[in-house]
Design a protein around this motif. Sequence first.
Motif, PDB file in Angstrom:
ATOM      1  N   GLY A   1       0.830  -1.209   0.000  1.00 27.70           N
ATOM      2  CA  GLY A   1       0.000   0.000   0.000  1.00 27.70           C
ATOM      3  C   GLY A   1       0.858   1.249   0.000  1.00 27.70           C
ATOM      4  N   VAL A   2       2.045   1.145   0.590  1.00 25.14           N
ATOM      5  CA  VAL A   2       3.002   2.262   0.621  1.00 25.14           C
ATOM      6  C   VAL A   2       4.419   1.703   0.534  1.00 25.14           C
ATOM      7  CG1 VAL A   2       3.983   4.144   2.024  1.00 25.14           C
ATOM      8  CG2 VAL A   2       1.529   3.782   2.057  1.00 25.14           C
ATOM      9  N   ILE A   3       5.268   2.411  -0.212  1.00 26.09           N
ATOM     10  CA  ILE A   3       6.700   2.087  -0.253  1.00 26.09           C
ATOM     11  C   ILE A   3       7.442   3.215   0.462  1.00 26.09           C
ATOM     12  CG2 ILE A   3       8.736   1.899  -1.748  1.00 26.09           C
ATOM     13  CD1 ILE A   3       6.893   0.708  -3.910  1.00 26.09           C
ATOM     14  N   VAL A   4       8.384   2.848   1.328  1.00 27.48           N
ATOM     15  CA  VAL A   4       9.251   3.854   1.945  1.00 27.48           C
ATOM     16  C   VAL A   4      10.651   3.674   1.357  1.00 27.48           C
ATOM     17  CG1 VAL A   4      10.307   4.668   4.095  1.00 27.48           C
ATOM     18  CG2 VAL A   4       7.914   3.966   4.075  1.00 27.48           C
ATOM     19  N   CYS A   5      11.144   4.699   0.679  1.00 29.73           N
ATOM     20  CA  CYS A   5      12.505   4.664   0.128  1.00 29.73           C
ATOM     21  C   CYS A   5      13.466   5.228   1.152  1.00 29.73           C
ATOM     22  CB  CYS A   5      12.593   5.522  -1.140  1.00 29.73           C
ATOM     23  SG  CYS A   5      11.889   4.720  -2.564  1.00 29.73           S
ATOM     24  N   LEU A   6      14.459   4.424   1.514  1.00 29.07           N
ATOM     25  CA  LEU A   6      15.403   4.837   2.546  1.00 29.07           C
ATOM     26  C   LEU A   6      16.667   5.399   1.893  1.00 29.07           C
ATOM     27  CD1 LEU A   6      14.901   1.643   4.729  1.00 29.07           C
ATOM     28  CD2 LEU A   6      14.026   3.926   5.254  1.00 29.07           C
ATOM     29  N   GLY A   7      16.754   6.713   1.842  1.00 31.58           N
ATOM     30  CA  GLY A   7      17.971   7.361   1.351  1.00 31.58           C
ATOM     31  C   GLY A   7      17.950   7.706  -0.121  1.00 31.58           C
ATOM     32  N   ASN A   8      19.000   8.426  -0.520  1.00 32.64           N
ATOM     33  CA  ASN A   8      19.117   8.968  -1.883  1.00 32.64           C
ATOM     34  C   ASN A   8      19.094   7.907  -2.971  1.00 32.64           C
ATOM     35  OD1 ASN A   8      19.372  11.848  -1.730  1.00 32.64           O
ATOM     36  ND2 ASN A   8      21.316  11.518  -0.643  1.00 32.64           N
ATOM     37  N   VAL A   9      19.852   6.818  -2.760  1.00 30.71           N
ATOM     38  CA  VAL A   9      19.996   5.812  -3.820  1.00 30.71           C
ATOM     39  C   VAL A   9      18.645   5.162  -4.132  1.00 30.71           C
ATOM     40  CG1 VAL A   9      21.044   3.579  -4.392  1.00 30.71           C
ATOM     41  CG2 VAL A   9      22.439   5.385  -3.359  1.00 30.71           C
TER      42      VAL A   9
END
Length: 257
Positions: free
Chosen positions: A190-198
Amino acid sequence: MGGVKQKAPQLIMGKHSPVIHKLRKAMEFYQELGFEYLPVKGLDIRKSLSGTVDGHHPETPADDTSGPAAERGDRGGALESLRNEIGDCIRCKLSTGRKNIVFGEGNAGAALMFIGEGPGRDEDIQARPFVGDAGKLLTNLIVKLGLKREDVYIANIVKCRPPGNRNPQPDEISACMPFLERQIEIIKPGVIVCLGNVAAKAILGSSVPISRLRGTFYDYHDIPVMPTFHPAYLLRNSKAKWLTWEDMQKVLEQLKS
Ligand code: URA
């Protein structure tokens, strides 16, 4: 003999009221002490994210065995097939230095998916994502959100450790992304959390730094994506934990909506 006149307490709750000012000062004080959140009792987020606790989205029939694994809702089976397809991968040069492929782990029907950059030393040894110091911080964050690590799915942009923990290079990302894309397709979070710039750059195609991207939802194939700081950054910049906590509150709201 006049007594000192006591000022009546002001109860006006406007933006500049003394109550709000005092509350703000108190919050800043706690923040400086290193508090990352103020616990709120009585909210069972695992129940709010109904259908994710037992490993399946609510619409997934448990006994449907017709058609390909992913289509019939057997997300675990589909992920297993994908892992088999990757095999003992030599599609890019990261294969020469790795000990293990870190495929990703968690609930195949997770409502919430975290995507990091790539395995570090500990992850390479254990073949599991986010198990080193940054991983412990991420696990703490998940627990403080009222979830368990097993409720969410955790993956990386590349599945093999870049030497010396350098950033993965564009050819390595291109070789690995199709597999992450299929993981997302299978899990349908339902949601994606992107951790950091890359992670944010690879998923959203944006080179805007994470400090400016964070805190707002973006779209990836109709899935809301929240970019936030990488846990390794939070280990070095404790004050940014507060901002990540704010981002995660938005994520919880989104998941409940
Ligand atoms: N950092 C990442 O980006 N991923 C991991 O799995 C561990 C550390």
